[in-house]
Design a protein around this motif. Structure first.
Motif, PDB file in Angstrom:
ATOM      1  N   LEU A  70       0.830  -1.203   0.000  1.00 31.88           N
ATOM      2  CA  LEU A  70       0.000   0.000   0.000  1.00 31.88           C
ATOM      3  C   LEU A  70       0.867   1.257   0.000  1.00 31.88           C
ATOM      4  O   LEU A  70       0.563   2.233  -0.685  1.00 31.88           O
ATOM      5  CB  LEU A  70      -0.922   0.000   1.218  1.00 31.88           C
ATOM      6  CG  LEU A  70      -2.114  -0.968   1.164  1.00 31.88           C
ATOM      7  CD1 LEU A  70      -2.857  -0.967   2.490  1.00 31.88           C
ATOM      8  CD2 LEU A  70      -3.067  -0.602   0.026  1.00 31.88           C
ATOM      9  N   SER A 123       0.964   3.934  -2.951  1.00 30.02           N
ATOM     10  CA  SER A 123       0.678   5.339  -2.649  1.00 30.02           C
ATOM     11  C   SER A 123       1.776   6.250  -3.181  1.00 30.02           C
ATOM     12  O   SER A 123       1.501   7.319  -3.739  1.00 30.02           O
ATOM     13  CB  SER A 123       0.539   5.534  -1.135  1.00 30.02           C
ATOM     14  OG  SER A 123      -0.532   4.774  -0.612  1.00 30.02           O
ATOM     15  N   SER A 148       1.261   9.080  -6.059  1.00 31.77           N
ATOM     16  CA  SER A 148       1.646  10.460  -5.758  1.00 31.77           C
ATOM     17  C   SER A 148       2.689  10.974  -6.751  1.00 31.77           C
ATOM     18  O   SER A 148       2.615  12.117  -7.228  1.00 31.77           O
ATOM     19  CB  SER A 148       2.200  10.558  -4.328  1.00 31.77           C
ATOM     20  OG  SER A 148       1.255  10.113  -3.388  1.00 31.77           O
TER      21      SER A 148
END
Length: 354
Positions: free
Chosen positions: A5, A9, A13
């Motif tokens: 995760l 992420s 981003s």
């Protein structure tokens, strides 16, 4: 899962930041050869002058032989996989679809992606240099990132290719899979030298497990169990003892120090609570340390898997693959379609299912 995760992420981003920068500095990106399509596909393409080389042309004959070997190995692997699925043979490793995040997790995902990038670049350079050795013009080389999946490409002059002899077109197509095949065999040889059958690496320690309770750490190298060289079978033997017993583990911890850890195993416990990876050769550990030795074995392993896998898939006649295009060159459209469809069917049947 938390690591995945976090990685996901960071990737999302970073991609969002790339989109913002591209909107504000589009001209600067495009001057340097970068283009972003629909916010999802990043392409880098540059014209590159590649000199003709008689040496590459001579090597291209070897490339055709390596291509044939890769093709034979593809059919051998797939047919063996089909026989194993049908129960006709046993103790055979069946072909397996590699899916990042499913059966490629943790830091292995990083090594996998890194080797995909390296393999793709070498594959395309092999196409480009072989094409130039036959006087086929190369317009550009580049790479693309499509939804975080790295790709590489070579853009050759199709008119030059069409005018060139069939042998030149086949040699150019065969060069990519051949380069991956020979590189995969090299990684395989180095991997065999780098690992040991009597050491194990602790990759992950499950919370609340025996290993966690007694302080085993990820990145430790397991050398022996009760004085016996560490193998999966030896560890399984001691864990399956249906009595209260002690396990004396000799390890090299992540800091590089050797230590003995004594674990009390109750009769009703048969799991240590660790995920294991093949261990590095102890000579390698003494020369370069535990951390570097473990990283090296993973790089070599994924270099072997990725390059051999790409070589086999690209050598196979699968419509858009190099092997598929060679099938059309040699057999024409009608028979080429049949061979491509049959190969794709064999691949799907060998890989799909439990």
């Amino acid at each position: 899962m938390n690591v995945l995760l976090m990685v996901f992420s960071v990737m999302i981003s970073s991609w969002a930041l790339l989109n913002i920068l591209y909107v504000h500095f589009r001209e600067s990106f495009e001057r340097r050869g970068f283009k972003l399509y629909y916010g999802l596909v990043l392409v880098y393409k540059r014209s590159k002058k590649i000199r003709q080389s008689s040496i590459v042309r001579k090597i291209s004959y070897v490339s055709i032989l390596l291509f044939i070997l890769a093709l034979i190995f593809f059919y051998y692997s797939m047919i063996l996989g089909l026989m194993a699925r049908a129960g006709l043979v046993s103790n055979v490793a069946r072909p397996m679809l590699l899916i990042p995040g499913v059966n490629i997790v943790g830091d292995h995902l990083f090594y996998f992606i890194l080797m995909i990038i390296i393999a793709a670049i070498i594959h395309e350079f092999a196409h480009a240099y072989t094409a130039r050795s036959y006087n086929i013009r190369v317009k550009s080389l580049g790479f693309a990132i499509v939804l975080f999946i790295p790709l590489a490409f070579t853009e050759i002059d199709e008119e030059d290719a069409a005018k060139s002899p069939r042998k030149a077109r086949i040699a150019t197509l065969a060069a990519g899979p051949a380069s991956n095949f020979i590189l995969g065999l090299l990684f395989m040889y180095l991997f065999i030298l780098a690992v040991s059958p009597t050491t194990l690496v602790i990759e992950q320690v499950l919370p609340g497990s025996l290993a966690d309770k007694y302080g085993l750490k990820p990145g430790s190298i397991l050398l022996s169990i009760n004085g016996t060289p560490a193998t999966r079978d030896v560890l399984r033997h001691y864990l399956e003892i249906n009595n209260n017993t002690y396990l004396v583990l000799t390890i090299i911890n992540p800091s590089g120090a050797m230590e003995n850890i004594t674990i009390y195993k109750p009769a009703n416990t048969s799991l240590l609570g660790v995920y294991l990876w093949v261990g590095p050769n102890i000579v390698l550990v003494k020369l370069f340390g535990a951390w570097f030795s473990i990283v090296l074995t993973k790089l070599l392993y994924w270099g072997m898997i990725v390059n051999v896998g790409l070589a086999l898939v690209n050598a196979a006649p699968l419509f858009i693959s190099d092997g598929g295009r060679i099938a059309y060159e040699l057999l024409g459209s009608r028979i080429g379609h049949m061979i491509n469809f049959l190969s794709l069917l064999i691949l799907v049947l060998a890989v799909a299912g439990p």
